[in-house]
Design a protein around this motif. Structure first.
Motif, PDB file in Angstrom:
ATOM      1  N   LEU A 198      -7.610  61.088  19.035  1.00 16.28           N
ATOM      2  CA  LEU A 198      -7.171  62.357  19.594  1.00 16.28           C
ATOM      3  C   LEU A 198      -6.116  62.907  18.652  1.00 16.28           C
ATOM      4  O   LEU A 198      -5.078  62.285  18.431  1.00 16.28           O
ATOM      5  CB  LEU A 198      -6.568  62.177  20.995  1.00 16.28           C
ATOM      6  N   LEU A 199      -6.395  64.068  18.064  1.00 12.12           N
ATOM      7  CA  LEU A 199      -5.446  64.691  17.153  1.00 12.12           C
ATOM      8  C   LEU A 199      -4.722  65.801  17.914  1.00 12.12           C
ATOM      9  O   LEU A 199      -5.328  66.784  18.325  1.00 12.12           O
ATOM     10  CB  LEU A 199      -6.169  65.255  15.937  1.00 12.12           C
ATOM     11  N   PHE A 200      -3.421  65.619  18.115  1.00 10.92           N
ATOM     12  CA  PHE A 200      -2.611  66.599  18.835  1.00 10.92           C
ATOM     13  C   PHE A 200      -1.938  67.528  17.837  1.00 10.92           C
ATOM     14  O   PHE A 200      -1.354  67.089  16.855  1.00 10.92           O
ATOM     15  CB  PHE A 200      -1.548  65.887  19.669  1.00 10.92           C
ATOM     16  N   GLU A 201      -2.051  68.830  18.096  1.00  9.71           N
ATOM     17  CA  GLU A 201      -1.359  69.844  17.306  1.00  9.71           C
ATOM     18  C   GLU A 201      -0.431  70.613  18.231  1.00  9.71           C
ATOM     19  O   GLU A 201      -0.822  70.992  19.344  1.00  9.71           O
ATOM     20  CB  GLU A 201      -2.346  70.827  16.682  1.00  9.71           C
ATOM     21  N   GLY A 202       0.787  70.879  17.776  1.00 13.93           N
ATOM     22  CA  GLY A 202       1.694  71.688  18.586  1.00 13.93           C
ATOM     23  C   GLY A 202       2.970  72.009  17.845  1.00 13.93           C
ATOM     24  O   GLY A 202       3.529  71.161  17.151  1.00 13.93           O
ATOM     25  N   GLY A 203       3.445  73.253  17.962  1.00 16.78           N
ATOM     26  CA  GLY A 203       4.674  73.664  17.311  1.00 16.78           C
ATOM     27  C   GLY A 203       4.454  74.024  15.863  1.00 16.78           C
ATOM     28  O   GLY A 203       3.336  74.317  15.428  1.00 16.78           O
ATOM     29  N   LYS A 204       5.544  74.008  15.087  1.00 16.13           N
ATOM     30  CA  LYS A 204       5.478  74.376  13.680  1.00 16.13           C
ATOM     31  C   LYS A 204       6.319  73.407  12.849  1.00 16.13           C
ATOM     32  O   LYS A 204       7.084  72.594  13.386  1.00 16.13           O
ATOM     33  CB  LYS A 204       5.963  75.808  13.468  1.00 16.13           C
ATOM     34  N   SER A 205       6.180  73.505  11.538  1.00 18.76           N
ATOM     35  CA  SER A 205       6.899  72.602  10.643  1.00 18.76           C
ATOM     36  C   SER A 205       8.407  72.846  10.706  1.00 18.76           C
ATOM     37  O   SER A 205       8.860  73.943  11.037  1.00 18.76           O
ATOM     38  CB  SER A 205       6.407  72.782   9.207  1.00 18.76           C
ATOM     39  N   PHE A 206       9.164  71.794  10.384  1.00 23.22           N
ATOM     40  CA  PHE A 206      10.631  71.828  10.367  1.00 23.22           C
ATOM     41  C   PHE A 206      11.222  72.329  11.680  1.00 23.22           C
ATOM     42  O   PHE A 206      12.160  73.125  11.694  1.00 23.22           O
ATOM     43  CB  PHE A 206      11.144  72.691   9.204  1.00 23.22           C
ATOM     44  N   ASN A 207      10.654  71.887  12.786  1.00 23.60           N
ATOM     45  CA  ASN A 207      11.101  72.377  14.086  1.00 23.60           C
ATOM     46  C   ASN A 207      10.824  71.317  15.144  1.00 23.60           C
ATOM     47  O   ASN A 207       9.815  70.626  15.098  1.00 23.60           O
ATOM     48  CB  ASN A 207      10.355  73.676  14.428  1.00 23.60           C
ATOM     49  N   ILE A 208      11.755  71.190  16.096  1.00 20.59           N
ATOM     50  CA  ILE A 208      11.525  70.361  17.278  1.00 20.59           C
ATOM     51  C   ILE A 208      11.565  71.280  18.490  1.00 20.59           C
ATOM     52  O   ILE A 208      12.580  71.947  18.727  1.00 20.59           O
ATOM     53  CB  ILE A 208      12.578  69.244  17.401  1.00 20.59           C
ATOM     54  N   HIS A 209      10.471  71.346  19.208  1.00 16.03           N
ATOM     55  CA  HIS A 209      10.320  72.270  20.331  1.00 16.03           C
ATOM     56  C   HIS A 209      10.158  71.461  21.615  1.00 16.03           C
ATOM     57  O   HIS A 209       9.225  70.661  21.733  1.00 16.03           O
ATOM     58  CB  HIS A 209       9.106  73.170  20.093  1.00 16.03           C
ATOM     59  N   THR A 210      11.048  71.689  22.569  1.00 10.31           N
ATOM     60  CA  THR A 210      11.086  70.851  23.776  1.00 10.31           C
ATOM     61  C   THR A 210       9.766  70.861  24.539  1.00 10.31           C
ATOM     62  O   THR A 210       9.279  69.801  24.963  1.00 10.31           O
ATOM     63  CB  THR A 210      12.233  71.312  24.706  1.00 10.31           C
ATOM     64  N   THR A 211       9.186  72.029  24.731  1.00  8.19           N
ATOM     65  CA  THR A 211       7.926  72.119  25.494  1.00  8.19           C
ATOM     66  C   THR A 211       6.814  71.352  24.797  1.00  8.19           C
ATOM     67  O   THR A 211       6.045  70.619  25.441  1.00  8.19           O
ATOM     68  CB  THR A 211       7.514  73.591  25.691  1.00  8.19           C
TER      69      THR A 211
END
Length: 322
Positions: A198-211
């Motif tokens: 399972l490959l999970f994608e979410g958010g963007k590079s150089f970033n930590i996003h709580t959701t």
């Protein structure tokens, strides 16, 4: 202890009920200092499946690393049955230097299954595929979008795979996106070994996003619970909404260079012709409205304030499974 009760990984033997941190020796620096990637192994006293949880195959995808870090820090990786192996940062070179690629300029996720006599990235891919991956029954691999492109939380799988389809639904991300296995990718090479990923994608590079982080951690918990591996101390919540299965998507590219601003949030369903963003110049003389070419879900948005003509600015679904 029988052979089946002992996990032999990178030359270290780990028995049932034991835990270990094994060093995955990637390479040496010019100073001859070793660069090691910690491989964290937790085994239950009860035999069961082996799940490999990975992140950081691209050094700039920090949010994926954060998801695996939380899985370890919270003790989710200590299984009720079976074995959980965590590799939080595969591309430690890129992570240290805040770079997507390896020092040799190669994208690790295009170097699999690798070669023991190849480039640095190829050698790391080879060692991963020979020493670690064959021990797994399932892989959860965490990624993010790159180059300021923010991905909606999604699980990517190939179409018509019953096992992956069921597990992706269990994971509970807002979207399941059907995408082919890319040649020489980690996912493609694992599939050739018969190991589902399972490959999970979410958010963007150089970033930590709580959701995004919460979605990844909760999804991992649901999958482990489904496999009987999650300890009872952890609560498992159902997804707030049913997963939307995206059969195909289309990139919308900038027709002009300029200052860019999206007009719709990620995960939004838009009708054909709706204004979803605009491109302007710094002088107030130009304003181009970007319109949706078709009805669909916006599941990737370029968050860069400046774009060039031809840059990908939105990813919109073109076909959704009924």
């Amino acid at each position: 202890m029988s052979e089946k009760e002992v996990l032999d990984i990178l030359g270290v033997k780990v028995g049932l009920g034991q835990h270990a941190t094994v060093n995955f020796n990637v390479a040496k620096l010019h100073t001859q200092n070793s660069i090691d990637v910690p491989v964290i192994i937790e085994r239950s006293k009860k035999p069961g499946p082996t799940v490999l949880i990975t992140a950081g195959i691209h050094g700039d995808e920090i949010n994926g690393v954060e998801i695996v870090r939380q899985i370890i820090a919270k003790g989710i990786n200590k299984p009720k049955i079976g074995t959980i192996i965590c590799v939080p940062v595969i591309n430690v070179f890129g992570f240290i230097h805040m770079n997507r690629e390896f020092p040799d300029g190669r994208d690790l996720n295009r170097m699999f299954p690798g070669s023991k006599n190849g480039s640095l990235a190829s050698r790391v891919a080879h060692q991963l595929m020979t020493e670690i991956v064959p021990r797994a029954d399932l892989i959860l691999d965490f990624h993010t979008g790159g180059s300021d492109r923010f991905n909606a939380a999604q699980v990517r799988i190939i179409k018509n795979d019953i096992i992956l389809s069921e597990l992706a639904e269990v994971f509970g991300a807002p979207f399941i996106y059907y995408s082919k296995n890319i040649k020489n990718s980690f996912r493609s090479s694992a599939a050739k070994l018969g190991i589902p990923m399972l490959l999970f994608e979410g958010g963007k590079s150089f970033n930590i996003h709580t959701t995004i982080t919460n979605t990844g951690v909760n999804g991992a918990k649901r999958v482990l619970n489904h496999m009987g591996m999650l300890r009872s101390k952890f609560k498992v919540s159902k997804p707030k909404k049913k997963c939307i299965r995206l059969l195909s998507g289309k990139w919308i590219r900038a027709n002009y260079s300029g200052m860019f601003k999206a007009a719709v949030p990620i995960n939004t369903f838009v009708e054909k012709g709706k204004v979803i963003g605009n491109i302007t110049d710094p002088y107030g003389n130009f304003n181009h409205f970007v319109k949706a070419p078709n009805a669909g879900y916006v599941f990737n948005i370029n968050e860069s304030p400046l774009v060039y003509q031809g840059d990908a600015i939105f990813h919109i679904s073109t076909k959704v499974e009924a």
